[in-house]
Design a protein around this motif. Structure first.
Motif, mmCIF file in Angstrom:
data_model
loop_
_atom_site.group_PDB
_atom_site.id
_atom_site.type_symbol
_atom_site.label_atom_id
_atom_site.label_comp_id
_atom_site.label_asym_id
_atom_site.label_seq_id
_atom_site.Cartn_x
_atom_site.Cartn_y
_atom_site.Cartn_z
ATOM 1 N N GLN A 44 -5.357 34.832 12.788
ATOM 2 C CA GLN A 44 -4.163 35.251 13.514
ATOM 3 C C GLN A 44 -4.352 36.630 14.124
ATOM 4 O O GLN A 44 -4.690 37.591 13.431
ATOM 5 N N ASP A 52 1.699 38.077 16.208
ATOM 6 C CA ASP A 52 2.826 37.386 15.593
ATOM 7 C C ASP A 52 4.035 37.450 16.525
ATOM 8 O O ASP A 52 4.243 38.445 17.203
ATOM 9 N N ARG A 61 4.524 28.058 14.751
ATOM 10 C CA ARG A 61 4.383 28.064 13.302
ATOM 11 C C ARG A 61 4.300 26.637 12.771
ATOM 12 O O ARG A 61 3.578 26.349 11.805
ATOM 13 N N VAL A 83 1.460 24.819 10.329
ATOM 14 C CA VAL A 83 1.784 24.076 9.106
ATOM 15 C C VAL A 83 1.146 22.698 9.137
ATOM 16 O O VAL A 83 0.593 22.225 8.126
ATOM 17 N N ILE A 97 -5.612 32.221 5.634
ATOM 18 C CA ILE A 97 -5.046 32.863 6.820
ATOM 19 C C ILE A 97 -5.537 34.294 6.856
ATOM 20 O O ILE A 97 -5.329 35.064 5.914
ATOM 21 N N GLU A 156 5.720 36.394 6.445
ATOM 22 C CA GLU A 156 6.325 35.254 7.135
ATOM 23 C C GLU A 156 5.774 33.926 6.619
ATOM 24 O O GLU A 156 6.498 32.934 6.521
ATOM 25 N N TRP A 157 4.497 33.922 6.257
ATOM 26 C CA TRP A 157 3.885 32.672 5.775
ATOM 27 C C TRP A 157 4.366 32.322 4.365
ATOM 28 O O TRP A 157 4.310 31.154 3.962
ATOM 29 N N GLN A 158 4.860 33.283 3.638
ATOM 30 C CA GLN A 158 5.362 33.016 2.294
ATOM 31 C C GLN A 158 6.572 32.085 2.313
ATOM 32 O O GLN A 158 6.921 31.490 1.289
ATOM 33 N N LEU A 165 2.133 25.303 2.178
ATOM 34 C CA LEU A 165 0.916 25.586 2.947
ATOM 35 C C LEU A 165 -0.210 25.927 1.985
ATOM 36 O O LEU A 165 -0.039 26.716 1.053
ATOM 37 N N VAL A 193 -0.927 29.545 1.318
ATOM 38 C CA VAL A 193 0.122 30.213 0.539
ATOM 39 C C VAL A 193 0.043 29.784 -0.917
ATOM 40 O O VAL A 193 0.086 30.614 -1.838
ATOM 41 N N LEU A 249 -3.940 34.600 1.554
ATOM 42 C CA LEU A 249 -3.399 35.309 2.717
ATOM 43 C C LEU A 249 -4.052 36.684 2.732
ATOM 44 O O LEU A 249 -3.814 37.504 1.842
#
Length: 297
Positions: free
Chosen positions: A186, A189, A226, A230, A237, A252-254, A259, A262, A267
């Motif tokens: 990434q 964002d 997003r 997923v 990530i 944000e991914w939490q 996932l 996660v 991460l």
């Protein structure tokens, strides 16, 4: 009236500088081909090179052409000696008056970094443009060899190219048979930007035995949703974020506990200027990237 006279003299001076440079380039032109396959003709006069990307600046120094450098671009930090070279602009602006005044025999650009309109304008001034185009790590040694031919520093360039090729081979041998890891790399964002299949980082991930989950996208830096991330369910990530932003990106991914990245707590904040710069040190940076990916296996 006085202002008009001064302006006229300034224009005349610029034209004289440009004419002198073009005339010099016309003498004993030496044909070469750049990474894009385009043929360029250079003067046999001593090299005077302006580089318009931090990565190409680093490559020229690695090719033994540091003594040829008369101009470069902002953020050219590799090697340390590059900081001593006059800066003619940045990613957004270029001082064409200063560029002409430096009387370059050639301007070296990175195809994926320098705007096409800027390249065309430089050519319109009669200044030869040499294009560097590296989309795979294995192309770096050969690109260095060609830069050596450009600067007349073939021996130094070939030595460095051989060293880089050996370093690449060692990384490949070490990670070739490792279990694959699906990775989201990434780079922004809101919206989410990542890297596509044509980006050299995708090649670096592959060398590490990892898989870019968006490698099927043809653009170098595509925007993705997003939801798309997923669905592709990365196991790792990597947030290559500006200073202070990575924690927010990863938070944000939490919100997506199912996932894989996660669930397994993979991460990772990851910033390496060597990869962003895309000079010869990108190969050493790839070795470091491989070690990070190993932590997710």
């Amino acid at each position: 009236m006085i202002s008009f006279a001064r302006a006229a003299l300034r224009v005349f001076g610029l034209c004289a500088l440009l004419a002198a440079g073009v005339a010099g380039a016309a003498e004993s032109a030496l044909p070469l081909r750049d990474d894009a396959g385009d043929k360029i003709a250079l003067s046999s006069a001593p090299c005077r090179i302006v580089s318009l990307a931090p990565g190409t600046t680093a490559m020229l120094f690695a090719a033994g052409a540091g003594h040829c450098m008369v101009g470069t671009i902002a953020h050219s930090k590799e090697p340390a000696e590059a900081a001593k070279v006059p800066v003619v602009g940045d990613a957004e602006t270029l001082d064409f008056e200063q560029l002409i005044g430096l009387r370059p025999t050639v301007v070296v650009v990175a195809v994926d970094v320098v705007q096409r309109a800027r390249i065309d304008r430089i050519r319109a001034l009669g200044i030869p443009v040499y294009q560097v185009h590296v989309t795979r790590l294995a192309q770096m040694p050969e690109s260095l060899r060609r830069l050596g031919a450009l600067a007349g520093t073939e021996a130094a360039a070939n030595r460095e190219a051989d060293r880089l090729a050996a370093e690449l081979a060692a990384i490949d041998a070490r990670f070739r048979n490792r279990a694959p890891v699906r990775v989201l790399y990434q780079i922004w964002d809101k919206p989410i930007y990542t890297i596509g299949g044509q980006h050299v980082i995708t090649d670096a991930l592959k060398l590490c035995g990892a898989v870019n989950v968006f490698a099927d996208l043809g653009t170098a830096a595509p925007a993705v949703t997003r939801e798309a991330v997923v669905l592709r369910n990365p196991e790792l990530i990597l947030a290559s974020a500006p200073p202070g932003a990575a924690d927010e990106w990863l938070a944000e991914w939490q919100k997506f506990p199912a996932l894989a990245a996660v669930r397994d707590r993979h991460l990772v904040k990851y910033v390496d200027e060597r990869i962003d710069r895309m000079g010869p040190s990108v190969i050493a940076a790839t070795g470091s990237l491989c070690a990070v990916i190993d932590g997710a296996r």
